[in-house]
Design a protein around this motif. Sequence first.
Motif, PDB file in Angstrom:
ATOM      1  N   SER A  67       0.847  -1.191   0.000  1.00  0.00           N
ATOM      2  CA  SER A  67       0.000   0.000   0.000  1.00  0.00           C
ATOM      3  C   SER A  67       0.882   1.240   0.000  1.00  0.00           C
ATOM      4  CB  SER A  67      -0.935   0.016   1.215  1.00  0.00           C
ATOM      5  OG  SER A  67      -0.185   0.060   2.417  1.00  0.00           O
ATOM      6  N   GLY A  68       0.276   2.376  -0.315  1.00  0.00           N
ATOM      7  CA  GLY A  68       1.063   3.603  -0.334  1.00  0.00           C
ATOM      8  C   GLY A  68       0.187   4.828  -0.377  1.00  0.00           C
ATOM      9  N   VAL A  69       0.844   5.977  -0.299  1.00  0.00           N
ATOM     10  CA  VAL A  69       0.154   7.253  -0.367  1.00  0.00           C
ATOM     11  C   VAL A  69       1.042   8.238  -1.116  1.00  0.00           C
ATOM     12  CG1 VAL A  69       1.044   8.000   1.877  1.00  0.00           C
ATOM     13  CG2 VAL A  69      -1.054   9.021   1.006  1.00  0.00           C
ATOM     14  N   TYR A  70       0.417   9.146  -1.870  1.00  0.00           N
ATOM     15  CA  TYR A  70       1.170  10.109  -2.692  1.00  0.00           C
ATOM     16  C   TYR A  70       0.316  11.325  -2.934  1.00  0.00           C
ATOM     17  CZ  TYR A  70      -1.544   9.389  -7.001  1.00  0.00           C
ATOM     18  OH  TYR A  70      -2.540   9.381  -7.957  1.00  0.00           O
ATOM     19  N   MET A  71       0.832  12.276  -3.696  1.00  0.00           N
ATOM     20  CA  MET A  71       0.068  13.452  -4.058  1.00  0.00           C
ATOM     21  C   MET A  71       0.615  14.004  -5.364  1.00  0.00           C
ATOM     22  SD  MET A  71       2.826  14.328  -2.364  1.00  0.00           S
ATOM     23  CE  MET A  71       4.030  15.183  -3.364  1.00  0.00           C
ATOM     24  N   GLY A  78       2.689   9.946  -9.345  1.00  0.00           N
ATOM     25  CA  GLY A  78       2.255   8.550  -9.295  1.00  0.00           C
ATOM     26  C   GLY A  78       3.183   7.606 -10.010  1.00  0.00           C
ATOM     27  N   THR A  79       3.769   8.047 -11.129  1.00  0.00           N
ATOM     28  CA  THR A  79       4.662   7.139 -11.858  1.00  0.00           C
ATOM     29  C   THR A  79       5.935   6.828 -11.070  1.00  0.00           C
ATOM     30  OG1 THR A  79       5.517   9.035 -13.118  1.00  0.00           O
ATOM     31  CG2 THR A  79       3.840   7.649 -14.183  1.00  0.00           C
ATOM     32  N   HIS A  80       6.353   7.733 -10.172  1.00  0.00           N
ATOM     33  CA  HIS A  80       7.440   7.398  -9.257  1.00  0.00           C
ATOM     34  C   HIS A  80       7.062   6.158  -8.434  1.00  0.00           C
ATOM     35  CE1 HIS A  80      10.696  10.323  -9.382  1.00  0.00           C
ATOM     36  NE2 HIS A  80       9.836  11.323  -9.450  1.00  0.00           N
ATOM     37  N   TRP A  81       5.830   6.176  -7.906  1.00  0.00           N
ATOM     38  CA  TRP A  81       5.365   5.069  -7.065  1.00  0.00           C
ATOM     39  C   TRP A  81       5.184   3.802  -7.893  1.00  0.00           C
ATOM     40  CZ3 TRP A  81       1.648   1.534  -5.646  1.00  0.00           C
ATOM     41  CH2 TRP A  81       1.619   1.160  -4.299  1.00  0.00           C
ATOM     42  N   GLY A 119      -0.196 -11.942  -8.291  1.00  0.00           N
ATOM     43  CA  GLY A 119      -1.424 -12.281  -7.597  1.00  0.00           C
ATOM     44  C   GLY A 119      -1.752 -11.376  -6.431  1.00  0.00           C
ATOM     45  N   ILE A 120      -0.815 -10.547  -5.984  1.00  0.00           N
ATOM     46  CA  ILE A 120      -1.085  -9.686  -4.831  1.00  0.00           C
ATOM     47  C   ILE A 120      -1.767  -8.398  -5.289  1.00  0.00           C
ATOM     48  CG2 ILE A 120       0.917 -10.630  -3.603  1.00  0.00           C
ATOM     49  CD1 ILE A 120       2.323  -7.967  -4.048  1.00  0.00           C
ATOM     50  N   LEU A 121      -2.381  -7.715  -4.323  1.00  0.00           N
ATOM     51  CA  LEU A 121      -3.048  -6.453  -4.601  1.00  0.00           C
ATOM     52  C   LEU A 121      -2.256  -5.313  -3.974  1.00  0.00           C
ATOM     53  CD1 LEU A 121      -5.647  -5.059  -5.744  1.00  0.00           C
ATOM     54  CD2 LEU A 121      -6.550  -5.172  -3.405  1.00  0.00           C
ATOM     55  N   ALA A 122      -2.041  -4.265  -4.749  1.00  0.00           N
ATOM     56  CA  ALA A 122      -1.413  -3.039  -4.240  1.00  0.00           C
ATOM     57  C   ALA A 122      -2.440  -1.922  -4.304  1.00  0.00           C
ATOM     58  CB  ALA A 122      -0.183  -2.684  -5.067  1.00  0.00           C
ATOM     59  N   THR A 123      -2.413  -1.045  -3.323  1.00  0.00           N
ATOM     60  CA  THR A 123      -3.337   0.086  -3.307  1.00  0.00           C
ATOM     61  C   THR A 123      -2.565   1.375  -3.062  1.00  0.00           C
ATOM     62  OG1 THR A 123      -3.771  -0.271  -0.942  1.00  0.00           O
ATOM     63  CG2 THR A 123      -5.317  -1.246  -2.509  1.00  0.00           C
ATOM     64  N   LEU A 124      -2.933   2.411  -3.794  1.00  0.00           N
ATOM     65  CA  LEU A 124      -2.278   3.714  -3.685  1.00  0.00           C
ATOM     66  C   LEU A 124      -3.340   4.757  -3.377  1.00  0.00           C
ATOM     67  CD1 LEU A 124       0.251   5.472  -3.980  1.00  0.00           C
ATOM     68  CD2 LEU A 124      -0.210   5.593  -6.440  1.00  0.00           C
ATOM     69  N   ARG A 125      -3.151   5.472  -2.278  1.00  0.00           N
ATOM     70  CA  ARG A 125      -4.118   6.479  -1.856  1.00  0.00           C
ATOM     71  C   ARG A 125      -3.599   7.874  -2.170  1.00  0.00           C
ATOM     72  NH1 ARG A 125      -8.073   4.948   1.541  1.00  0.00           N
ATOM     73  NH2 ARG A 125      -8.967   6.850   0.662  1.00  0.00           N
ATOM     74  N   ALA A 126      -4.532   8.742  -2.552  1.00  0.00           N
ATOM     75  CA  ALA A 126      -4.204  10.111  -2.945  1.00  0.00           C
ATOM     76  C   ALA A 126      -4.569  11.085  -1.836  1.00  0.00           C
ATOM     77  CB  ALA A 126      -4.963  10.481  -4.212  1.00  0.00           C
ATOM     78  N   VAL A 127      -3.712  12.111  -1.651  1.00  0.00           N
ATOM     79  CA  VAL A 127      -4.013  13.186  -0.715  1.00  0.00           C
ATOM     80  C   VAL A 127      -3.774  14.533  -1.406  1.00  0.00           C
ATOM     81  CG1 VAL A 127      -3.466  11.819   1.343  1.00  0.00           C
ATOM     82  CG2 VAL A 127      -1.670  13.173   0.253  1.00  0.00           C
ATOM     83  N   MET A 137       5.432   3.985   0.975  1.00  0.00           N
ATOM     84  CA  MET A 137       5.065   2.642   0.539  1.00  0.00           C
ATOM     85  C   MET A 137       5.223   1.695   1.718  1.00  0.00           C
ATOM     86  SD  MET A 137       6.619   0.235  -2.553  1.00  0.00           S
ATOM     87  CE  MET A 137       5.736   1.059  -3.885  1.00  0.00           C
ATOM     88  N   ASP A 138       4.256   0.781   1.858  1.00  0.00           N
ATOM     89  CA  ASP A 138       4.249  -0.198   2.937  1.00  0.00           C
ATOM     90  C   ASP A 138       4.174  -1.587   2.306  1.00  0.00           C
ATOM     91  OD1 ASP A 138       4.336  -0.845   5.590  1.00  0.00           O
ATOM     92  OD2 ASP A 138       2.436   0.088   6.127  1.00  0.00           O
ATOM     93  N   ILE A 139       5.161  -2.423   2.580  1.00  0.00           N
ATOM     94  CA  ILE A 139       5.262  -3.739   1.951  1.00  0.00           C
ATOM     95  C   ILE A 139       5.156  -4.810   3.030  1.00  0.00           C
ATOM     96  CG2 ILE A 139       6.656  -5.231   0.475  1.00  0.00           C
ATOM     97  CD1 ILE A 139       8.169  -2.712  -0.440  1.00  0.00           C
ATOM     98  N   PHE A 140       4.174  -5.691   2.905  1.00  0.00           N
ATOM     99  CA  PHE A 140       3.970  -6.772   3.865  1.00  0.00           C
ATOM    100  C   PHE A 140       4.339  -8.110   3.227  1.00  0.00           C
ATOM    101  CE2 PHE A 140       1.310  -3.396   5.409  1.00  0.00           C
ATOM    102  CZ  PHE A 140       1.392  -3.487   6.789  1.00  0.00           C
ATOM    103  N   GLY A 141       5.174  -8.857   3.913  1.00  0.00           N
ATOM    104  CA  GLY A 141       5.526 -10.194   3.474  1.00  0.00           C
ATOM    105  C   GLY A 141       5.107 -11.225   4.503  1.00  0.00           C
ATOM    106  N   THR A 142       5.288 -12.496   4.182  1.00  0.00           N
ATOM    107  CA  THR A 142       4.934 -13.551   5.121  1.00  0.00           C
ATOM    108  C   THR A 142       5.854 -13.575   6.331  1.00  0.00           C
ATOM    109  OG1 THR A 142       6.299 -15.088   3.839  1.00  0.00           O
ATOM    110  CG2 THR A 142       3.937 -15.043   3.345  1.00  0.00           C
TER     111      THR A 142
END
Length: 233
Positions: A67-71, A78-81, A119-127, A137-142
Amino acid sequence: DGPNPSRGILCEKPLGLTLAESEEMAALAEKKGVVLATVYMRRYANNFRALKTFLDDGGIGKLQAISGVYMKGTLHTGTHWFDMLRYFAGEVNVVSGLNILGESRDDPTLDVALHMKSGILATLRAVDYTAYTVFEMDIFGTGGRVRIIDSGFEIDVFWPAPSPRYEGYVELQKDQIDFGDRRNLMLHAVQDMVDALETGRPPLCTAADGVAAARIADAAIRSRHGQVVPVEG
C-alpha cells in the motif's frame, strides 16, 4: 544520424506528457541507437538498491500486500510510485482508479488499486498536495514488513515476535537495519549512464521502465470512473 552507442540521454520523469509521447521517445532512441535512461531517482539511491536485494533475497518472505500514499498527479508523482512498485514487486496486470479528490485537471491525483501479475493487490491512496508533501510505501511479506516513509529517506523493517502485551499473540516489532543513504542521486545517475555506455549494459532505469510506469498511469487515468483496465505492453 545512424546508431551512436556512445551517446546517452538522461530524461527526467515522465518520458512524455502522455503514454504515446513516452513510447515515441523510447522508439526514437532505439532507432537512433541512443541509450535513453529515465530518471526515477530512487532507482539510483543506495538504500533502495540495498532494499531491493534484501527483498529479492526473501528478507520478509513472500510478498503479500503493498500500500502507499502520494500526491500531485497520477502521471507526475504517481509514476514514481508505480516504478517503485515494479522495481520491488514485478509487473502490474490490471488497475482501477477513482478520482476521490475530484480533481478536474488532465493529470488528476487518483486513488488506484493495482492487481499484480504475482497475484497480490497493491493500493495507492491520494491526498491533497496543498496541505503537505507525502510519499510512502508499505510492503507486507509472510515474514515481516518494510515501511518506506519520508519520501524514501527512512526505511523501517518489522519482524514477527511474541507480543509483549498479549500472551499467545505474534506482533510486528520494529528493527534497525542500515540500508545506506539516499544522497547524490543525480550524480549516481550520471555515473550509471557513463558506465552503461562504457560497458554496453542497460542503465539502472531504462526507457522501457519509463514507458512501463507511463502505461500504468495511463490505464489508471482511463479507469478513473471505476472501471478495471488492463495494463497493456
